[in-house]
Write a protein that holds these residues in place. Structure first.
Motif, PDB file in Angstrom:
ATOM      1  N   ARG A   1      51.277  50.233  43.344  1.00  0.00           N
ATOM      2  CA  ARG A   1      50.795  50.378  44.727  1.00  0.00           C
ATOM      3  C   ARG A   1      49.526  51.223  44.750  1.00  0.00           C
ATOM      4  O   ARG A   1      48.583  50.914  45.478  1.00  0.00           O
ATOM      5  N   VAL A   2      49.523  52.267  43.949  1.00  0.00           N
ATOM      6  CA  VAL A   2      48.347  53.128  43.859  1.00  0.00           C
ATOM      7  C   VAL A   2      47.142  52.324  43.329  1.00  0.00           C
ATOM      8  O   VAL A   2      46.035  52.427  43.854  1.00  0.00           O
ATOM      9  N   ASN A   3      47.370  51.511  42.307  1.00  0.00           N
ATOM     10  CA  ASN A   3      46.329  50.604  41.801  1.00  0.00           C
ATOM     11  C   ASN A   3      45.794  49.729  42.924  1.00  0.00           C
ATOM     12  O   ASN A   3      44.583  49.549  43.065  1.00  0.00           O
ATOM     13  N   LEU A   4      46.722  49.168  43.698  1.00  0.00           N
ATOM     14  CA  LEU A   4      46.327  48.254  44.770  1.00  0.00           C
ATOM     15  C   LEU A   4      45.571  48.976  45.881  1.00  0.00           C
ATOM     16  O   LEU A   4      44.606  48.433  46.429  1.00  0.00           O
ATOM     17  N   TYR A   5      45.965  50.210  46.211  1.00  0.00           N
ATOM     18  CA  TYR A   5      45.188  50.979  47.192  1.00  0.00           C
ATOM     19  C   TYR A   5      43.728  51.071  46.743  1.00  0.00           C
ATOM     20  O   TYR A   5      42.802  50.907  47.537  1.00  0.00           O
ATOM     21  N   GLY A   6      43.528  51.327  45.455  1.00  0.00           N
ATOM     22  CA  GLY A   6      42.169  51.420  44.916  1.00  0.00           C
ATOM     23  C   GLY A   6      41.422  50.100  44.988  1.00  0.00           C
ATOM     24  O   GLY A   6      40.285  50.042  45.472  1.00  0.00           O
ATOM     25  N   GLU A   7      42.058  49.028  44.533  1.00  0.00           N
ATOM     26  CA  GLU A   7      41.395  47.706  44.540  1.00  0.00           C
ATOM     27  C   GLU A   7      41.141  47.214  45.964  1.00  0.00           C
ATOM     28  O   GLU A   7      40.153  46.533  46.231  1.00  0.00           O
ATOM     29  N   TRP A   8      42.051  47.556  46.872  1.00  0.00           N
ATOM     30  CA  TRP A   8      41.935  47.112  48.270  1.00  0.00           C
ATOM     31  C   TRP A   8      40.757  47.801  48.963  1.00  0.00           C
ATOM     32  O   TRP A   8      39.997  47.175  49.697  1.00  0.00           O
ATOM     33  N   GLN A   9      40.597  49.082  48.698  1.00  0.00           N
ATOM     34  CA  GLN A   9      39.525  49.842  49.348  1.00  0.00           C
ATOM     35  C   GLN A   9      38.180  49.681  48.644  1.00  0.00           C
ATOM     36  O   GLN A   9      37.133  49.617  49.302  1.00  0.00           O
ATOM     37  N   LEU A  10      38.208  49.627  47.299  1.00  0.00           N
ATOM     38  CA  LEU A  10      36.955  49.746  46.539  1.00  0.00           C
ATOM     39  C   LEU A  10      36.726  48.618  45.528  1.00  0.00           C
ATOM     40  O   LEU A  10      35.711  48.626  44.844  1.00  0.00           O
ATOM     41  N   GLY A  11      37.657  47.681  45.408  1.00  0.00           N
ATOM     42  CA  GLY A  11      37.548  46.688  44.337  1.00  0.00           C
ATOM     43  C   GLY A  11      37.756  45.255  44.788  1.00  0.00           C
ATOM     44  O   GLY A  11      37.218  44.813  45.804  1.00  0.00           O
ATOM     45  N   ALA A  12      38.595  44.532  44.042  1.00  0.00           N
ATOM     46  CA  ALA A  12      38.741  43.082  44.209  1.00  0.00           C
ATOM     47  C   ALA A  12      39.461  42.670  45.494  1.00  0.00           C
ATOM     48  O   ALA A  12      39.470  41.492  45.845  1.00  0.00           O
ATOM     49  N   GLY A  13      40.072  43.628  46.206  1.00  0.00           N
ATOM     50  CA  GLY A  13      40.813  43.276  47.424  1.00  0.00           C
ATOM     51  C   GLY A  13      40.083  43.597  48.719  1.00  0.00           C
ATOM     52  O   GLY A  13      40.648  43.432  49.808  1.00  0.00           O
ATOM     53  N   ARG A  14      38.834  44.050  48.606  1.00  0.00           N
ATOM     54  CA  ARG A  14      38.104  44.452  49.820  1.00  0.00           C
ATOM     55  C   ARG A  14      38.017  43.324  50.843  1.00  0.00           C
ATOM     56  O   ARG A  14      37.695  42.188  50.495  1.00  0.00           O
ATOM     57  N   GLY A  15      38.323  43.663  52.086  1.00  0.00           N
ATOM     58  CA  GLY A  15      38.193  42.691  53.173  1.00  0.00           C
ATOM     59  C   GLY A  15      39.355  41.724  53.292  1.00  0.00           C
ATOM     60  O   GLY A  15      39.358  40.869  54.174  1.00  0.00           O
ATOM     61  N   LYS A  16      40.351  41.837  52.425  1.00  0.00           N
ATOM     62  CA  LYS A  16      41.497  40.924  52.460  1.00  0.00           C
ATOM     63  C   LYS A  16      42.694  41.621  53.111  1.00  0.00           C
ATOM     64  O   LYS A  16      42.900  42.812  52.931  1.00  0.00           O
ATOM     65  N   GLN A  17      43.498  40.847  53.829  1.00  0.00           N
ATOM     66  CA  GLN A  17      44.655  41.406  54.539  1.00  0.00           C
ATOM     67  C   GLN A  17      45.991  41.023  53.920  1.00  0.00           C
ATOM     68  O   GLN A  17      47.023  41.590  54.268  1.00  0.00           O
ATOM     69  N   ASN A  18      45.983  40.065  53.009  1.00  0.00           N
ATOM     70  CA  ASN A  18      47.219  39.622  52.338  1.00  0.00           C
ATOM     71  C   ASN A  18      46.941  39.515  50.841  1.00  0.00           C
ATOM     72  O   ASN A  18      46.359  38.538  50.378  1.00  0.00           O
TER      73      ASN A  18
ATOM     74  N   THR B   1      52.257  47.750  29.513  1.00  0.00           N
ATOM     75  CA  THR B   1      53.481  47.927  28.725  1.00  0.00           C
ATOM     76  C   THR B   1      54.592  47.088  29.344  1.00  0.00           C
ATOM     77  O   THR B   1      55.378  46.453  28.651  1.00  0.00           O
ATOM     78  N   GLY B   2      54.652  47.102  30.693  1.00  0.00           N
ATOM     79  CA  GLY B   2      55.575  46.254  31.446  1.00  0.00           C
ATOM     80  C   GLY B   2      54.790  45.434  32.461  1.00  0.00           C
ATOM     81  O   GLY B   2      53.572  45.305  32.360  1.00  0.00           O
ATOM     82  N   LEU B   3      55.497  44.854  33.446  1.00  0.00           N
ATOM     83  CA  LEU B   3      54.833  44.097  34.514  1.00  0.00           C
ATOM     84  C   LEU B   3      55.173  44.763  35.847  1.00  0.00           C
ATOM     85  O   LEU B   3      56.347  44.933  36.179  1.00  0.00           O
ATOM     86  N   GLY B   4      54.153  45.140  36.591  1.00  0.00           N
ATOM     87  CA  GLY B   4      54.360  45.742  37.906  1.00  0.00           C
ATOM     88  C   GLY B   4      53.682  44.913  38.976  1.00  0.00           C
ATOM     89  O   GLY B   4      52.801  44.095  38.676  1.00  0.00           O
ATOM     90  N   ALA B   5      54.075  45.104  40.221  1.00  0.00           N
ATOM     91  CA  ALA B   5      53.438  44.374  41.314  1.00  0.00           C
ATOM     92  C   ALA B   5      53.502  45.181  42.594  1.00  0.00           C
ATOM     93  O   ALA B   5      54.358  46.055  42.763  1.00  0.00           O
ATOM     94  N   ALA B   6      52.559  44.897  43.494  1.00  0.00           N
ATOM     95  CA  ALA B   6      52.525  45.518  44.818  1.00  0.00           C
ATOM     96  C   ALA B   6      51.928  44.515  45.785  1.00  0.00           C
ATOM     97  O   ALA B   6      51.156  43.641  45.392  1.00  0.00           O
ATOM     98  N   ILE B   7      52.285  44.655  47.072  1.00  0.00           N
ATOM     99  CA  ILE B   7      51.916  43.642  48.061  1.00  0.00           C
ATOM    100  C   ILE B   7      51.393  44.272  49.336  1.00  0.00           C
ATOM    101  O   ILE B   7      52.001  45.195  49.871  1.00  0.00           O
ATOM    102  N   ILE B   8      50.263  43.758  49.801  1.00  0.00           N
ATOM    103  CA  ILE B   8      49.778  44.079  51.146  1.00  0.00           C
ATOM    104  C   ILE B   8      49.960  42.815  51.990  1.00  0.00           C
ATOM    105  O   ILE B   8      49.480  41.737  51.623  1.00  0.00           O
ATOM    106  N   THR B   9      50.692  42.947  53.083  1.00  0.00           N
ATOM    107  CA  THR B   9      50.934  41.829  53.990  1.00  0.00           C
ATOM    108  C   THR B   9      50.402  42.191  55.376  1.00  0.00           C
ATOM    109  O   THR B   9      50.761  43.245  55.914  1.00  0.00           O
ATOM    110  N   ASP B  10      49.551  41.325  55.913  1.00  0.00           N
ATOM    111  CA  ASP B  10      48.957  41.564  57.236  1.00  0.00           C
ATOM    112  C   ASP B  10      48.370  42.976  57.338  1.00  0.00           C
ATOM    113  O   ASP B  10      48.545  43.683  58.333  1.00  0.00           O
ATOM    114  N   GLY B  11      47.684  43.393  56.271  1.00  0.00           N
ATOM    115  CA  GLY B  11      46.991  44.676  56.281  1.00  0.00           C
ATOM    116  C   GLY B  11      47.859  45.899  56.104  1.00  0.00           C
ATOM    117  O   GLY B  11      47.404  47.024  56.312  1.00  0.00           O
ATOM    118  N   GLN B  12      49.130  45.712  55.708  1.00  0.00           N
ATOM    119  CA  GLN B  12      50.045  46.838  55.501  1.00  0.00           C
ATOM    120  C   GLN B  12      50.651  46.774  54.107  1.00  0.00           C
ATOM    121  O   GLN B  12      51.131  45.716  53.688  1.00  0.00           O
TER     122      GLN B  12
END
Length: 317
Positions: free
Chosen positions: A113-130, A138-149
């Motif tokens: 989620r912390v990774n995604l906060y960074g990418e959402w604000q400053l990286g590959a997720g800028r301007g996207k809401q979903n 080492t493992g596989l992790g995931a995080a989700i932003i849905t409708d801007g949350q």
């Protein structure tokens, strides 16, 4: 200023971020994740002290500390409950330990989620809401932003794609289940797949590189062998990419993202892994959901978690 910390299985990455979230200085210290929580936390505290000393920064100049921690947690209590990549690590009071040492407001969240906060604000997720972010390390992790949350769920464990069951009776997982996606699509998982193929009598240039010591095999070697047209490496990459594709197809059907960001160290495999994944998605994800979703690499690189932890700290304040 803010402190951003990314607690990884191999290294702890620590950064001092300016008010505008540009990085003033960063460093990394070994995690020693195979020891215990006391050693790991002592390493983190020593790393913070080193960064403050080298930048001649007083704690009074810092507004907050953000820490990305892998695994399950109680964010409100500041507890890391369980982390599959760490030994002797249960109910670790991460926030309490850091606040007691530095007297700064400290916030933890899941590392992805912390990774995604960074990418959402400053990286590959800028301007996207979903947006769905998948980190392959080492493992596989995931995080989700849905409708801007950002999605958290009742116990802060929304989006645990790494524990999608891919095989009814597959490889055992530290979570207590078996056949989990992350046991196949991850650096550890890919190495295990290579070892299984070698045990079945297949040959690979990788055995020459490691002088037959299978403990020395890395996921990076699989990419390098793949590029040398090594048959076993190409088979393993194809298999791993296909399993990733089935996992992502399920995620597309569940969450309907407009963008999937692939990050983490193993994302360096790039199209070697994503080409078979995209082929599976084309055949298995719902057409209406598939057609509005693209898959892109993360932009912030190896320090994304550290930067995102700083973004998260600023948001909490």
């Amino acid at each position: 200023m803010y402190l951003g910390i990314d607690l990884g299985g191999t290294n702890i990455k620590i950064g001092l971020l300016n008010a505008d979230l540009t990085v003033q200085m960063k460093l990394k210290v070994p995690t020693e994740s195979e020891t215990n929580s006391q050693t790991v936390m002592a390493n983190m505290i020593a790393g913070i002290k080193q960064l403050l000393a080298e930048t001649q920064t007083d704690t009074s100049q810092i507004k907050a500390v953000g820490i990305g921690v892998p695994g399950q947690m109680d964010i409100k209590k500041g507890l890391s409950i369980f982390s599959p990549n760490f030994t002797h690590w249960e109910n670790v009071p991460v926030v309490q330990l850091i606040e007691a040492q530095f007297h700064l407001p400290t916030y933890i969240d899941n590392d992805v989620r912390v990774n995604l906060y960074g990418e959402w604000q400053l990286g590959a997720g800028r301007g996207k809401q979903n947006v769905l972010m998948v980190t392959l390390g080492t493992g596989l992790g995931a995080a989700i932003i849905t409708d801007g949350q950002m999605m958290y769920g009742k116990s802060n464990s929304a989006g645990e794609l790494g524990h999608l069951n891919m095989y009814r009776h597959g490889r055992p997982c530290a979570c207590g289940s078996s056949g989990c996606l992350g046991r196949y699509v991850s650096a550890r998982g890919m190495v295990k797949t290579v070892q299984e193929h070698l045990a079945a009598g297949e040959t690979s240039v990788i055995t020459e590189w490691t002088h037959n010591d299978q403990a020395q095999i890395t996921a990076k070697m699989v990419s390098e062998a793949y590029d040398q047209q090594d048959q076993l490496a190409q088979t393993v990459m194809q298999e791993t990419g296909e399993i990733l594709g089935y996992g992502l197809a399920s995620a597309i059907n569940l969450y309907n993202p407009e963008r999937i960001i692939i990050g983490g160290g193993m994302a360096a495999a790039g199209d070697r892994l994503l080409t078979p994944a995209r082929a599976v998605i084309a055949g298995h994800a719902l057409k209406v959901a598939r057609e509005v979703c693209d898959i892109v690499p993360a932009q912030l690189g190896a320090w994304a978690g550290m930067i995102g932890a700083g973004v998260y700290a600023k948001q909490q304040i």
